[in-house]
Design a protein around this motif. Sequence first.
Motif, mmCIF file in Angstrom:
data_model
loop_
_atom_site.group_PDB
_atom_site.id
_atom_site.type_symbol
_atom_site.label_atom_id
_atom_site.label_comp_id
_atom_site.label_asym_id
_atom_site.label_seq_id
_atom_site.Cartn_x
_atom_site.Cartn_y
_atom_site.Cartn_z
ATOM 1 N N THR A 124 -3.076 5.233 10.594
ATOM 2 C CA THR A 124 -4.203 4.633 9.870
ATOM 3 C C THR A 124 -5.042 5.678 9.149
ATOM 4 O OG1 THR A 124 -5.508 4.687 11.918
ATOM 5 C CG2 THR A 124 -4.371 2.630 11.384
ATOM 6 N N ASP A 450 3.450 -7.298 5.014
ATOM 7 C CA ASP A 450 2.078 -6.886 4.717
ATOM 8 C C ASP A 450 1.721 -5.577 5.405
ATOM 9 O OD1 ASP A 450 0.932 -9.053 3.061
ATOM 10 O OD2 ASP A 450 1.477 -10.284 4.789
ATOM 11 N N ASP A 451 2.712 -4.950 6.001
ATOM 12 C CA ASP A 451 2.432 -3.741 6.770
ATOM 13 C C ASP A 451 3.747 -2.984 6.940
ATOM 14 O OD1 ASP A 451 2.323 -2.295 9.586
ATOM 15 O OD2 ASP A 451 0.259 -2.528 8.903
ATOM 16 N N GLN A 475 -1.246 -2.959 0.045
ATOM 17 C CA GLN A 475 -1.303 -1.513 0.260
ATOM 18 C C GLN A 475 -1.999 -0.805 -0.903
ATOM 19 O OE1 GLN A 475 0.034 -0.273 3.281
ATOM 20 N NE2 GLN A 475 0.151 -2.499 3.602
ATOM 21 N N ASN A 480 -6.526 -1.119 1.275
ATOM 22 C CA ASN A 480 -6.615 -0.165 2.394
ATOM 23 C C ASN A 480 -6.516 1.287 1.950
ATOM 24 O OD1 ASN A 480 -3.935 -0.136 1.693
ATOM 25 N ND2 ASN A 480 -3.136 -0.362 3.771
ATOM 26 N N ALA A 569 -3.697 -9.507 4.716
ATOM 27 C CA ALA A 569 -3.403 -9.247 6.122
ATOM 28 C C ALA A 569 -4.692 -9.163 6.925
ATOM 29 C CB ALA A 569 -2.611 -7.949 6.255
ATOM 30 N N ARG A 571 -6.599 -7.461 9.118
ATOM 31 C CA ARG A 571 -6.723 -6.158 9.778
ATOM 32 C C ARG A 571 -8.177 -5.705 9.722
ATOM 33 N NH1 ARG A 571 -3.938 -4.366 4.935
ATOM 34 N NH2 ARG A 571 -1.961 -4.246 6.049
#
Length: 610
Positions: A124, A450-451, A475, A480, A569, A571
């Motif tokens: 992350t 999505d990740d 992304q 993010n 997503a 998150r």
Amino acid sequence: MAQSAQHVVQQVTRRIAERSAPSRTAYLERIRAAAAVGPARTELPCSNLAHGFAACSGEDRLAVRGATKPGVAIVSAYNDMLSAHQPYAEFPAWIKDAVREAGGVAQFAGGVPAMCDGITQGRTGMELSLFSRDVIAMATGVALSHEMFDAALLLGVCDKIVPGLLIGALAFGHLPTVLVPAGPMPSGLPNREKSRIRQLFAEGKASRENLLEAESASYHSPGTCTFYGTANSNQLVVEVMGLHLPGSSFVPPGTPLRKALTEEAARRVVGLDAPIGEIVDERAIVNGVVALLATGGSTNHTLHLVAIAAAAGIELSWDDFSDLSAVVPSLAKVYPNGSADINHFAAAGGVQTLVGELLDAGLLHSDVKTVAGPGLDRYRQQPFLEDGELVWRDAPRKSLDPDVLRGVDEPFAPDGGLRVLEGNLGRSVIKVSAVSAEHRAVTAPARVFDDQHEFTAAFRNGELDHDVVVVIRNQGPQANGMPELHGLTPALGVLMDRGHQVALVTDGRMSGASGKIPAAIQLTPEASAGGPLARVRDGDVVRLDADRGTLELLVPDGELDSRDSAPPADRAPFGTGRELFSAFRQAVGRADRGASVFTQLQPQPSDVPA
């Protein structure tokens, strides 16, 4: 070919200058007004000035107090966790002595953060990476904001660090400025062998200990990583833009020549009469793009060079990259575009032989200002130590290793391998210099994630063992922070090696190590900003054709627009400092505008046709 290529280089340069004329004129007026004022320390109130020399001693204290000698700011990205930046620990002392010898006073004005994408890859923390460029720019601005300096030396090497230093310094474009590199580590485990073991680990055929042994044999000492990623692309591009001393990019750390070049950069900046804002003009920007394309450099520079140009009032577009790439031949094969590393490139003639080839072919602007003086011809020369004295001699006119570096008359490929893809999914860039011709067009069903960790789980579960276009969305910079997704490469490589058609489509980045997988990256508009990528579903057929420059979702007309977007997503942007960057995610601009939080300060798209 050569005449046509020269024409395109001149044409692209002219149109950049035309579309940038209002913003570039305003920028030059600002920095020239700042230069006319002179060093502001002479006008500082006594209390302010006293703070500025309180920590000085001896002759330096008297010189700063009386404003009798030029003041030089040192801005450094030193830290001892990053191998590329650890050598900078010694540089400030060398610089201070050399500046003093040249009749000036150097002060360490400020440090800037330096994070390593190699450490944060797949974690992350990578979501801070691209934003760190703009933090570095602001930190550079803070370091120079005390108005105590006549010139600056910028110490940085890697990914976002050099672009950030440059963007920050261009806000003080009236100051003469030299960038000071640190050099690459010695060659270690060959990059192809490292990649082979990474793929074996992805398949479960190598242990973590096997992988760690390979990685530590590759990244093994102080200095820059030796593959041709963003860090080494930074060095080459900045040198060809005339912001390094000639031949200084790839001299190893810990050598007498590295120390001598650092000291010469310090002496040189004291008498330099060309401010950085005048050196970085349309011609220098085009020279940087041409050098990047001729060597198959990092795709990250389709973001960074756009943002750097904007900081100097210049509007650079992806179309400029694409048009130049179509005529600039590929002259280097350095991993991931070949098996050689950056040390092999330097041994073959390096930047100097490359510059000579491109100048002789009319593909670089020779009539530019540089930190070494007027004209780019000076960059045909390599530095040497002769009886302890630094001298420059002409570099080899021809490559010493045609498997690594070639001339314009015998290129590895007729184009630069960087292309813009367009279609009903938006615009993206793709680097094909390491992609085999038979893999440059892929038509296959999409599998949407999505990740990147969802992708990894699906790969390990055997769900992707077929023709597939892997879509990794949400992304982008607003979602993010636009992390690099280089960790996908081993698994995608495994699927390709099994004989499947494989491609990647993402609004994230793929890094300077983009390799053999066709990857449409930095797709804009991004999914979280309402881009069409948010409406792609599993099983939709995607056609990526790098040769035609298209990226299309093969659904009936109107269907894509009628679909609801998938929700972003779920998150929480907390942990590893991500909560500190919420304002950046809200302010950041599009990828094709440099993915910068300074978008509102940049030149906006003009009506001049691309």
